[in-house]
Write an enzyme that holds these catalytic residues in place. Structure first.
Site, PDB file in Angstrom:
ATOM      1  CG  ASN A  11      45.925  34.976  39.988  1.00 26.85           C
ATOM      2  OD1 ASN A  11      45.960  35.947  39.230  1.00 26.85           O
ATOM      3  ND2 ASN A  11      44.951  34.098  39.963  1.00 26.85           N
ATOM      4  CG  HIS A  14      43.309  41.123  39.857  1.00 27.66           C
ATOM      5  ND1 HIS A  14      42.196  41.239  39.045  1.00 27.66           N
ATOM      6  CD2 HIS A  14      43.048  40.081  40.674  1.00 27.66           C
ATOM      7  CE1 HIS A  14      41.310  40.317  39.387  1.00 27.66           C
ATOM      8  NE2 HIS A  14      41.804  39.601  40.372  1.00 27.66           N
ATOM      9  CG  HIS A  47      40.851  32.552  35.646  1.00 28.98           C
ATOM     10  ND1 HIS A  47      39.884  32.774  36.585  1.00 28.98           N
ATOM     11  CD2 HIS A  47      40.250  31.852  34.654  1.00 28.98           C
ATOM     12  CE1 HIS A  47      38.743  32.233  36.185  1.00 28.98           C
ATOM     13  NE2 HIS A  47      38.943  31.676  34.999  1.00 28.98           N
ATOM     14  NE  ARG A  49      36.289  35.664  34.715  1.00 27.37           N
ATOM     15  CZ  ARG A  49      35.814  35.218  35.889  1.00 27.37           C
ATOM     16  NH1 ARG A  49      36.604  35.090  36.920  1.00 27.37           N
ATOM     17  NH2 ARG A  49      34.536  34.933  36.014  1.00 27.37           N
ATOM     18  NE  ARG A  53      35.615  39.159  34.054  1.00 29.27           N
ATOM     19  CZ  ARG A  53      34.705  38.743  34.938  1.00 29.27           C
ATOM     20  NH1 ARG A  53      34.912  38.940  36.228  1.00 29.27           N
ATOM     21  NH2 ARG A  53      33.613  38.151  34.564  1.00 29.27           N
ATOM     22  CD  GLU A  74      43.030  30.271  38.817  1.00 29.95           C
ATOM     23  OE1 GLU A  74      42.049  30.994  38.550  1.00 29.95           O
ATOM     24  OE2 GLU A  74      43.697  30.416  39.825  1.00 29.95           O
ATOM     25  CB  THR A 105      36.656  31.953  40.944  1.00 29.09           C
ATOM     26  OG1 THR A 105      37.481  32.392  39.863  1.00 29.09           O
ATOM     27  CG2 THR A 105      36.173  30.551  40.672  1.00 29.09           C
ATOM     28  CD  GLU A 155      43.890  26.892  44.119  1.00 24.41           C
ATOM     29  OE1 GLU A 155      44.607  26.515  43.174  1.00 24.41           O
ATOM     30  OE2 GLU A 155      43.670  28.092  44.378  1.00 24.41           O
ATOM     31  CG  HIS A 198      39.158  33.085  45.839  1.00 22.04           C
ATOM     32  ND1 HIS A 198      38.473  34.158  46.341  1.00 22.04           N
ATOM     33  CD2 HIS A 198      38.987  33.136  44.496  1.00 22.04           C
ATOM     34  CE1 HIS A 198      37.906  34.825  45.347  1.00 22.04           C
ATOM     35  NE2 HIS A 198      38.213  34.226  44.215  1.00 22.04           N
ATOM     36  N   GLY A 220      46.721  36.160  44.683  1.00 18.81           N
ATOM     37  CA  GLY A 220      46.845  37.181  43.655  1.00 18.81           C
ATOM     38  C   GLY A 220      46.426  38.565  44.080  1.00 18.81           C
TER      39      GLY A 220
HETATM   40  N1  PXP Z   1      42.927  30.123  43.193  1.00 20.53           N
HETATM   41  C1  PXP Z   1      41.938  30.129  42.278  1.00 20.53           C
HETATM   42  C2  PXP Z   1      41.470  28.819  41.739  1.00 20.53           C
HETATM   43  C3  PXP Z   1      41.371  31.340  41.822  1.00 20.53           C
HETATM   44  O1  PXP Z   1      40.369  31.326  40.921  1.00 20.53           O
HETATM   45  C4  PXP Z   1      41.894  32.549  42.316  1.00 20.53           C
HETATM   46  C5  PXP Z   1      41.357  33.849  41.802  1.00 20.53           C
HETATM   47  O2  PXP Z   1      41.554  33.935  40.445  1.00 20.53           O
HETATM   48  C6  PXP Z   1      42.942  32.487  43.247  1.00 20.53           C
HETATM   49  C7  PXP Z   1      43.426  31.260  43.688  1.00 20.53           C
HETATM   50  C8  PXP Z   1      43.563  33.726  43.793  1.00 20.53           C
HETATM   51  O3  PXP Z   1      42.644  34.457  44.513  1.00 20.53           O
HETATM   52  P1  PXP Z   1      43.014  35.930  44.971  1.00 20.53           P
HETATM   53  O4  PXP Z   1      43.272  36.713  43.722  1.00 20.53           O
HETATM   54  O5  PXP Z   1      41.809  36.368  45.707  1.00 20.53           O
HETATM   55  O6  PXP Z   1      44.246  35.824  45.821  1.00 20.53           O
END
Ligand code: PXP
Length: 248
Positions: A11, A14, A47, A49, A53, A74, A105, A155, A198, A220
């Protein structure tokens, strides 16, 4: 040994967060995505949004044009996002809950309460050829509802497990891990493909990667943070190594 190689979706949201902090063009999340792909990512997750952002519309255009690995798009279940997804037809669409005020999220999607609405919402996405994934908590009721609405993938939200680990609350961590283990097996038994993600880090990835039913992890924030110190390629390679080792 688990029967399938575990895929890593990176991901890159960031990278865009850092770019947007200055409002310019660097660092470019698309460049990061291409580098992640070269480093062994099996897919890229982004993602878009509602408040843009981090990832913005032009990033999705560029990712679709430049990636050779699949894009996991996403998005919240809004009309605007459905239109964007139908225009691009990414490999996968992951439906996530989205609240304006949240930093990330926070929880899984409430599928059971919104079953009819979500079934109608995802139908055109499936017809367009997107694999529809639903981001949910390790909760049997939500998994059954995701199955009934016709999702092909769920997921599982690993945030509570990772948070408990970070806080040193190992009893909660182990309870969360057990729920994730049981619900991975349950979802798989319904014929759903199981992904997870996540908050995963080098310290928390292996117990999840060891679940034989899990086919993909989406990671991510930790990887992008680690890239500051080690570089993106070594960070991805180390995550890949930990995932593979957990699978043996
Ligand atoms: N999976 C989903 C559905 C998410 O919303 C996110 C965060 O955007 C991630 C995975 C990745 O999470 P992290 O950035 O904390 O690794």
């Amino acid at each position: 040994m688990a029967d399938h190689r575990l895929r890593l979706g990176v991901n890159i949201d960031h990278v865009a967060t850092v770019r947007n902090a200055r409002g310019g063009a660097v660092p470019d999340p698309v460049r990061a995505a291409v580098l992640a792909q070269e480093a062994g990512a099996d897919g890229i997750t982004a993602h878009l949004r509602e408040d843009r952002r981090h990832i913005v519309d032009a990033d999705i255009d560029a990712l679709m044009a430049q990636l050779s690995v699949p894009l996991n798009f996403e998005m919240a279940a809004t009309e605007e996002m459905q239109k964007i997804a139908l225009r691009h037809k990414p490999h996968a669409v992951c439906i996530v809950p989205e609240k304006r005020e949240e930093r990330t999220t926070e929880g899984g999607l409430e599928v059971a309460r919104e079953e009819n609405k979500l079934a109608h919402y995802i139908a055109p996405l499936r017809e367009a050829g997107c694999r529809v994934s639903i981001f949910i908590a390790a909760d049997q009721k939500q998994i059954e509802a995701a199955h009934r609405i016709g999702a092909e993938v769920i997921e599982l939200h690993t945030g509570a497990y990772c948070d408990a680990h970070a806080e040193g609350d190992f009893a909660t961590r182990d309870r969360e891990l057990e729920a994730l283990r049981e619900m991975s097996a349950f979802a798989h038994s319904l014929g759903l493909e199981v992904h997870a993600g996540h908050g995963l880090t080098y310290d928390t990835v292996q117990p999840i990667a060891a679940f034989p039913e899990v086919r993909e992890l989406n990671i991510g924030h930790f990887l992008i943070g680690e890239a500051i110190f080690a570089g993106l390629t070594p960070a991805i390679q180390e995550m890949r190594r930990l995932m593979d080792d957990a699978r043996i």
